[in-house]
Design a protein around this motif. Structure first.
Motif, PDB file in Angstrom:
ATOM      1  N   ALA A 177      -1.705  -7.674   3.731  1.00  0.00           N
ATOM      2  CA  ALA A 177      -1.047  -8.585   2.786  1.00  0.00           C
ATOM      3  C   ALA A 177       0.470  -8.475   2.808  1.00  0.00           C
ATOM      4  O   ALA A 177       1.175  -9.471   2.633  1.00  0.00           O
ATOM      5  CB  ALA A 177      -1.568  -8.320   1.374  1.00  0.00           C
ATOM      6  N   THR A 178       0.994  -7.257   3.020  1.00  0.00           N
ATOM      7  CA  THR A 178       2.440  -7.040   2.902  1.00  0.00           C
ATOM      8  C   THR A 178       3.105  -6.658   4.207  1.00  0.00           C
ATOM      9  O   THR A 178       4.335  -6.736   4.322  1.00  0.00           O
ATOM     10  CB  THR A 178       2.726  -5.923   1.886  1.00  0.00           C
ATOM     11  OG1 THR A 178       2.155  -4.694   2.378  1.00  0.00           O
ATOM     12  CG2 THR A 178       2.132  -6.251   0.522  1.00  0.00           C
ATOM     13  N   GLY A 179       2.327  -6.196   5.198  1.00  0.00           N
ATOM     14  CA  GLY A 179       2.901  -5.696   6.443  1.00  0.00           C
ATOM     15  C   GLY A 179       3.396  -4.270   6.366  1.00  0.00           C
ATOM     16  O   GLY A 179       3.895  -3.722   7.356  1.00  0.00           O
ATOM     17  N   VAL A 180       3.241  -3.630   5.208  1.00  0.00           N
ATOM     18  CA  VAL A 180       3.723  -2.261   5.015  1.00  0.00           C
ATOM     19  C   VAL A 180       2.797  -1.276   5.728  1.00  0.00           C
ATOM     20  O   VAL A 180       1.569  -1.425   5.690  1.00  0.00           O
ATOM     21  CB  VAL A 180       3.803  -1.933   3.508  1.00  0.00           C
ATOM     22  CG1 VAL A 180       4.089  -0.458   3.281  1.00  0.00           C
ATOM     23  CG2 VAL A 180       4.861  -2.792   2.836  1.00  0.00           C
ATOM     24  N   MET A 181       3.387  -0.263   6.384  1.00  0.00           N
ATOM     25  CA  MET A 181       2.597   0.812   6.970  1.00  0.00           C
ATOM     26  C   MET A 181       2.138   1.738   5.851  1.00  0.00           C
ATOM     27  O   MET A 181       2.942   2.397   5.188  1.00  0.00           O
ATOM     28  CB  MET A 181       3.422   1.597   7.997  1.00  0.00           C
ATOM     29  CG  MET A 181       2.652   2.735   8.651  1.00  0.00           C
ATOM     30  SD  MET A 181       1.219   2.189   9.620  1.00  0.00           S
ATOM     31  CE  MET A 181       2.067   1.546  11.091  1.00  0.00           C
ATOM     32  N   MET A 182       0.821   1.787   5.639  1.00  0.00           N
ATOM     33  CA  MET A 182       0.247   2.520   4.524  1.00  0.00           C
ATOM     34  C   MET A 182      -0.184   3.922   4.929  1.00  0.00           C
ATOM     35  O   MET A 182      -0.844   4.106   5.955  1.00  0.00           O
ATOM     36  CB  MET A 182      -0.978   1.772   3.993  1.00  0.00           C
ATOM     37  CG  MET A 182      -0.667   0.384   3.461  1.00  0.00           C
ATOM     38  SD  MET A 182       0.263   0.476   1.936  1.00  0.00           S
ATOM     39  CE  MET A 182      -0.911   1.344   0.901  1.00  0.00           C
ATOM     40  N   HIS A 183       0.142   4.904   4.099  1.00  0.00           N
ATOM     41  CA  HIS A 183      -0.413   6.249   4.206  1.00  0.00           C
ATOM     42  C   HIS A 183      -1.656   6.257   3.311  1.00  0.00           C
ATOM     43  O   HIS A 183      -1.569   6.517   2.105  1.00  0.00           O
ATOM     44  CB  HIS A 183       0.604   7.287   3.764  1.00  0.00           C
ATOM     45  CG  HIS A 183       1.790   7.396   4.671  1.00  0.00           C
ATOM     46  ND1 HIS A 183       2.257   8.611   5.148  1.00  0.00           N
ATOM     47  CD2 HIS A 183       2.592   6.450   5.223  1.00  0.00           C
ATOM     48  CE1 HIS A 183       3.306   8.404   5.924  1.00  0.00           C
ATOM     49  NE2 HIS A 183       3.525   7.097   5.989  1.00  0.00           N
ATOM     50  N   VAL A 184      -2.784   5.957   3.911  1.00  0.00           N
ATOM     51  CA  VAL A 184      -3.978   5.586   3.142  1.00  0.00           C
ATOM     52  C   VAL A 184      -4.443   6.698   2.212  1.00  0.00           C
ATOM     53  O   VAL A 184      -4.885   6.442   1.082  1.00  0.00           O
ATOM     54  CB  VAL A 184      -5.112   5.170   4.102  1.00  0.00           C
ATOM     55  CG1 VAL A 184      -6.392   4.867   3.332  1.00  0.00           C
ATOM     56  CG2 VAL A 184      -4.683   3.940   4.908  1.00  0.00           C
ATOM     57  N   TYR A 185      -4.339   7.949   2.652  1.00  0.00           N
ATOM     58  CA  TYR A 185      -4.793   9.080   1.840  1.00  0.00           C
ATOM     59  C   TYR A 185      -3.617   9.860   1.255  1.00  0.00           C
ATOM     60  O   TYR A 185      -3.715  11.062   1.030  1.00  0.00           O
ATOM     61  CB  TYR A 185      -5.672  10.004   2.676  1.00  0.00           C
ATOM     62  CG  TYR A 185      -6.900   9.320   3.243  1.00  0.00           C
ATOM     63  CD1 TYR A 185      -8.040   9.127   2.468  1.00  0.00           C
ATOM     64  CD2 TYR A 185      -6.903   8.842   4.550  1.00  0.00           C
ATOM     65  CE1 TYR A 185      -9.159   8.491   2.994  1.00  0.00           C
ATOM     66  CE2 TYR A 185      -8.014   8.204   5.082  1.00  0.00           C
ATOM     67  CZ  TYR A 185      -9.138   8.036   4.301  1.00  0.00           C
ATOM     68  OH  TYR A 185     -10.253   7.397   4.817  1.00  0.00           O
ATOM     69  N   GLY A 186      -2.535   9.164   1.004  1.00  0.00           N
ATOM     70  CA  GLY A 186      -1.356   9.822   0.446  1.00  0.00           C
ATOM     71  C   GLY A 186      -0.336  10.133   1.531  1.00  0.00           C
ATOM     72  O   GLY A 186      -0.650  10.172   2.719  1.00  0.00           O
ATOM     73  N   PRO A 187       0.917  10.358   1.127  1.00  0.00           N
ATOM     74  CA  PRO A 187       2.014  10.478   2.093  1.00  0.00           C
ATOM     75  C   PRO A 187       1.955  11.743   2.928  1.00  0.00           C
ATOM     76  O   PRO A 187       1.590  12.811   2.439  1.00  0.00           O
ATOM     77  CB  PRO A 187       3.261  10.468   1.203  1.00  0.00           C
ATOM     78  CG  PRO A 187       2.785  10.949  -0.127  1.00  0.00           C
ATOM     79  CD  PRO A 187       1.386  10.438  -0.271  1.00  0.00           C
ATOM     80  N   HIS A 188       2.331  11.590   4.185  1.00  0.00           N
ATOM     81  CA  HIS A 188       2.443  12.710   5.118  1.00  0.00           C
ATOM     82  C   HIS A 188       3.801  12.601   5.810  1.00  0.00           C
ATOM     83  O   HIS A 188       4.061  11.628   6.511  1.00  0.00           O
ATOM     84  CB  HIS A 188       1.309  12.678   6.145  1.00  0.00           C
ATOM     85  CG  HIS A 188      -0.026  13.036   5.585  1.00  0.00           C
ATOM     86  ND1 HIS A 188      -0.764  12.168   4.803  1.00  0.00           N
ATOM     87  CD2 HIS A 188      -0.758  14.171   5.672  1.00  0.00           C
ATOM     88  CE1 HIS A 188      -1.895  12.764   4.441  1.00  0.00           C
ATOM     89  NE2 HIS A 188      -1.916  13.968   4.955  1.00  0.00           N
TER      90      HIS A 188
END
Length: 381
Positions: free
Chosen positions: A46-57
């Motif tokens: 939807a946004t094109g953002v690279m997601m850290h799916v299980y929280g940030p690393h």
């Protein structure tokens, strides 16, 4: 040899690559539908953002070999984690540094003055801190402890800070300068295309077959010469001695038109705020531009049987049970336990890769000498 590696995260990928390059036939399986484990990243449709799916690393290390290794498989771009925290209606910089101290106490202290000031705030009667709270009171005093550490810690760990070891706080330094880079390490960055693309590249070798959506079945072990297990240590044994304790995380996603908080990570130290932090994922890729934003409110709680285990608790009960599982593992031939879950330790990504490299090399050395593989190359205890 035919090797089975259970888990397509960093441990399984790096060990598999090491053994495949030495000529072994490696089969990597994972019950999830993606590689990368909890490091998994994906592009939000939807946004094109690279997601850290299980929280940030955030990747950070002083290990030059590990840094060179990950740069073989991904294009790393500079990234420094500059965390902020909201406490009592104001925003401060973390880790606690000279700006935090001066802002919080409304002073204009120089570094030497700030050191002396905090020493006056500290409880100097605590000569040998025995728990988290004593460690905080001894080194930062009650005001900073209440504002930045106590509430956040109670939410994160679900217990009184007096029941936590002092060593947890030793990982959160106080700085007497204006450096707000969360990590001290020489090498810091983010893979341009995310961690999952990097791990897929590590797995991309003719000697490695990878099957996702494939849970481990104990009957599989008989088809291989050796198994590397990166799942929960107690899970390998069907939890026969009981379950080791973990904290898990719940993420409440919300989208925003524009820039929600102006930074990647905003902690919330007040106990009455139910979440520990909000992460805004587009700020983990500052080289990209996105009009819309995706954020996670992060909630910590005790992990149940069906939850993803994130943080090993490792208090007195868990350590006693861990000793029993370690003995059981050492008496079980044909399997090596690796990674955060397999050794029941909190590991940063660089340490996970270092230990995976060490484990692969240890396996090859033992095979060359005709010796049996170790149950643990890096001991959990």
């Amino acid at each position: 040899m035919r090797i089975l590696l259970v888990g397509a995260g960093l441990s399984g990928a790096v060990i598999g690559r090491t053994l495949a390059q030495a000529g072994h036939d490696c089969h990597v399986i994972d019950s999830r539908d993606h590689a990368g484990g909890n490091c998994h990243t994906e592009r939000d449709a939807a946004t094109g953002v690279m997601m850290h799916v299980y929280g940030p690393h955030i990747f950070h290390t002083d290990d030059a070999e590990v840094w060179d290794y990950v740069n073989r498989f991904a294009d790393f771009l500079p990234f420094q984690n500059r965390v902020k925290t909201t406490s009592r209606g104001a925003v401060y910089s973390l880790p606690v540094n000279l700006l935090t101290i001066n802002q919080f106490f409304r002073r204009t202290l120089r570094p030497d003055e700030a050191r002396a000031f905090l020493e006056c705030q500290a409880d100097t009667s605590i000569a040998d801190p025995q728990n988290f709270e004593e460690q905080a009171l001894r080194f930062v005093g009650p005001d900073l402890y209440e504002a930045f550490f106590k509430g956040y810690t109670e939410k994160q760990w679900g217990c009184d800070p007096r029941n936590l070891p002092a060593s947890i706080l030793r990982r959160l330094p106080v700085r007497f300068n204006y450096d707000d880079n969360y990590f001290f390490h020489r090498f810091q960055g983010m893979p341009r295309e995310g961690y999952t693309a990097m791990i897929r590249a590590i797995l991309d070798h003719p000697g490695i077959a990878t099957d996702l959506n494939t849970p481990y079945d104990p009957a599989m072990a008989g088809q291989y010469d050796h198994v590397f297990w990166s799942g929960p240590l107690d899970g390998f044994f069907g939890y026969r001695l009981g379950r080791l304790g973990y904290r898990t995380l719940d993420f409440e996603r919300f989208d925003y038109d524009g820039d929600y908080q102006g930074c990647a990570v905003m902690n919330y130290g007040d106990r009455e705020v139910p979440y520990t932090r909000i992460t805004e994922h587009k700020h983990f890729s500052p080289w990209e531009t996105h009009e819309r934003s995706v954020c996670y409110r992060e909630f910590s709680r005790a992990a149940g049987p069906d939850d993803i285990p994130y943080y090993p608790i490792r208090l007195v009960r868990e350590k006693a049970l861990l000793e029993d599982y370690v003995r059981l593992a050492q008496a079980t031939p044909g399997v090596t336990f690796v990674g955060r879950l397999g050794t029941y330790r909190y590991l940063d990504m660089d340490v996970t890769i270092r230990e995976a490299l060490d484990t692969g090399r240890d396996f090859l050395a033992r095979a060359a000498q005709g010796r049996s593989p170790a149950a643990f190359v890096h001991a959990p205890l």
